[in-house]
Design a protein around this motif. Structure first.
Motif, PDB file in Angstrom:
ATOM      1  N   ASP A 162     -19.705  -1.997 -22.366  1.00  0.00           N
ATOM      2  CA  ASP A 162     -21.338  -2.401 -22.774  1.00  0.00           C
ATOM      3  C   ASP A 162     -20.954  -3.538 -23.098  1.00  0.00           C
ATOM      4  O   ASP A 162     -21.136  -4.287 -23.147  1.00  0.00           O
ATOM      5  CB  ASP A 162     -21.577  -1.808 -24.269  1.00  0.00           C
ATOM      6  N   ASN A 189     -18.992   1.527 -18.526  1.00  0.00           N
ATOM      7  CA  ASN A 189     -18.986   2.097 -19.981  1.00  0.00           C
ATOM      8  C   ASN A 189     -19.602   2.267 -20.832  1.00  0.00           C
ATOM      9  O   ASN A 189     -19.322   1.347 -21.957  1.00  0.00           O
ATOM     10  CB  ASN A 189     -17.291   2.635 -19.550  1.00  0.00           C
ATOM     11  N   ASN A 191     -20.067   2.872 -23.592  1.00  0.00           N
ATOM     12  CA  ASN A 191     -19.644   4.274 -24.757  1.00  0.00           C
ATOM     13  C   ASN A 191     -19.812   3.929 -26.024  1.00  0.00           C
ATOM     14  O   ASN A 191     -19.883   4.409 -27.236  1.00  0.00           O
ATOM     15  CB  ASN A 191     -18.161   3.902 -24.887  1.00  0.00           C
ATOM     16  N   TRP A 193     -19.756   1.539 -27.722  1.00  0.00           N
ATOM     17  CA  TRP A 193     -19.557   0.574 -29.172  1.00  0.00           C
ATOM     18  C   TRP A 193     -18.679  -0.587 -28.111  1.00  0.00           C
ATOM     19  O   TRP A 193     -17.963  -0.164 -27.927  1.00  0.00           O
ATOM     20  CB  TRP A 193     -18.370   1.056 -30.050  1.00  0.00           C
ATOM     21  N   ALA A 194     -18.673  -1.974 -29.051  1.00  0.00           N
ATOM     22  CA  ALA A 194     -17.887  -3.163 -28.403  1.00  0.00           C
ATOM     23  C   ALA A 194     -17.346  -3.112 -30.084  1.00  0.00           C
ATOM     24  O   ALA A 194     -17.168  -4.268 -30.784  1.00  0.00           O
ATOM     25  CB  ALA A 194     -18.521  -4.176 -28.128  1.00  0.00           C
TER      26      ALA A 194
HETATM   27 MG   LIG Z   1     -17.880  -0.258 -25.012  1.00  0.00          MG
END
Ligand SMILES: [Mg+2]
Length: 360
Positions: A162, A189, A191, A193-194
């Motif tokens: 992301d 993907n 998810n 959180w970066a």
């Molecule tokens: Mg991520």
């Protein structure tokens, strides 16, 4: 006033959070052997990730990015790709790589700092794992352009996280893919959180998929915890790409149930309630619930699977730990065909230093 454009982003899912079908399943998912294979791959990747994390904790491995909670994204992609397609991975794609003749050992070598892990001995066409954020998407555009120019019947797929969708390279890649109508599939993907930056503050855009609209390419969301949906949606996009239908951007919604990498401590910023909630929707449990509801996964099968996964991971670990380490000067061997002058000097300096008489 007239409206020239409207945003509509589809969201595809076949199994709900409890593993119950929400619509008729695609044909491949009516074959239980195929579902069991998807289950095997997801549980194998989960076991592998857990082992490599524990090796890092005991000083036997470098920094590692687990894919805990996101196994359906990579496994679904890997199962949808044909071997003749080209894959440009980011760093959480072990579930794809194991399906592309890349050994678990090679994945371990990569994270252990051994460049030989990027050779992919059984796979000479896919690119190695990319650590820089979103650069692989631009490489994939170049490859897809070549595929189109050569009129080859293959598709190219590249992945990112992301956070990668905020990068300039992401937009550049999308624009190139759209402009040239390339046989290319991008999968995000998401998810959530970066590293420690939450998806909520990553962008004001409501979905990441809609970023494809500005590039004029098809875009949609898929439930990234539903491996059936991921395989189906990615498979359709790949078919379309091979048939000359152009690129697709797919946002797979998942949740990172682990630290960003072993160099991170998500306990410092992830809300425990969110995490507990995410564990309720994770992909392995979801497919397992479906298989159990159909009487297609017995305790004996589970035990067998556990044993064979463990054996496969153990074998890779054993091979990894018995490797002869590369000599220090090998760090110069992999970036350039011909070393630039400055690096040549450094290499000579290192070689001199490594001579026994000079090391005290
Ligand atoms: Mg991520």
């Amino acid at each position: 006033m007239t409206t020239n454009s409207k945003i509509a982003i589809s969201f595809i899912r076949y199994l709900d959070e409890n593993g119950r079908p929400v619509s008729s399943l695609p044909d491949f998912a009516k074959k239980y052997d195929e579902l069991l294979e998807l289950y095997r791959l997801m549980t194998l990747v989960r076991k592998f990730d857990a082992k490599v994390v524990s090796m890092q904790r005991t000083g036997q491995m470098g920094t590692f990015a687990s894919s805990l909670g996101q196994e359906a994204v990579s496994v679904g992609i890997g199962r949808a790709l044909k071997q003749t397609d080209l894959f440009f991975p980011y760093y959480r794609d072990q579930g794809v790589l194991v399906q592309r003749n890349v050994k678990l050992l090679e994945v371990m070598q990569f994270w252990g700092g051994d460049e030989r892990g990027s050779h992919f001995i059984g796979n000479k066409e896919d690119f190695p794992i990319a650590i820089p954020i979103a650069t692989q998407l631009v490489h994939a555009v170049g490859a897809a352009y070549a595929v189109k120019l050569r009129k080859q019947n293959r598709a190219v797929l590249s992945t990112c996280g992301d956070g990668g969708t905020s990068e300039g390279d992401f937009y550049t890649a999308l624009n190139g893919a759209g402009t040239w109508n390339l046989p290319l599939v991008f999968v995000i993907n998401n998810n959530q959180w970066a590293i420690s930056v939450s998806r909520k503050i990553q962008t004001k855009a409501k979905t990441l998929a809609q970023k494809g609209i500005a590039a004029g390419i098809d875009c949609l969301q898929v439930d990234g915890n539903d491996v059936i949906a991921v395989k189906e949606v990615v498979g359709e996009a790949l078919d379309k790409a091979r048939d000359g239908g152009g690129p697709t951007l797919i946002e797979a919604l998942s949740y990172r149930l682990c630290d960003h990498t072993t160099a991170d401590d998500a306990g410092r910023y992830v809300d425990k309630e969110d995490l507990d909630k995410a564990w309720q929707t994770e992909p392995v449990k979801r497919l397992k619930s479906y298989l159990l509801s159909k009487g297609r996964l017995s305790p004996e099968q589970e035990q067998e699977l556990e044993k064979s996964n463990q054996a496969e991971v153990n074998q890779a670990v054993e091979e990894y730990l018995s490797l002869t380490p590369q000599p220090p000067e090998s760090i110069f061997d992999y970036q350039y065909e011909n070393l630039p002058e400055a690096l040549l000097e450094q290499k000579e300096e290192l070689e001199l230093f490594l001579q026994p008489d000079n090391r005290n």
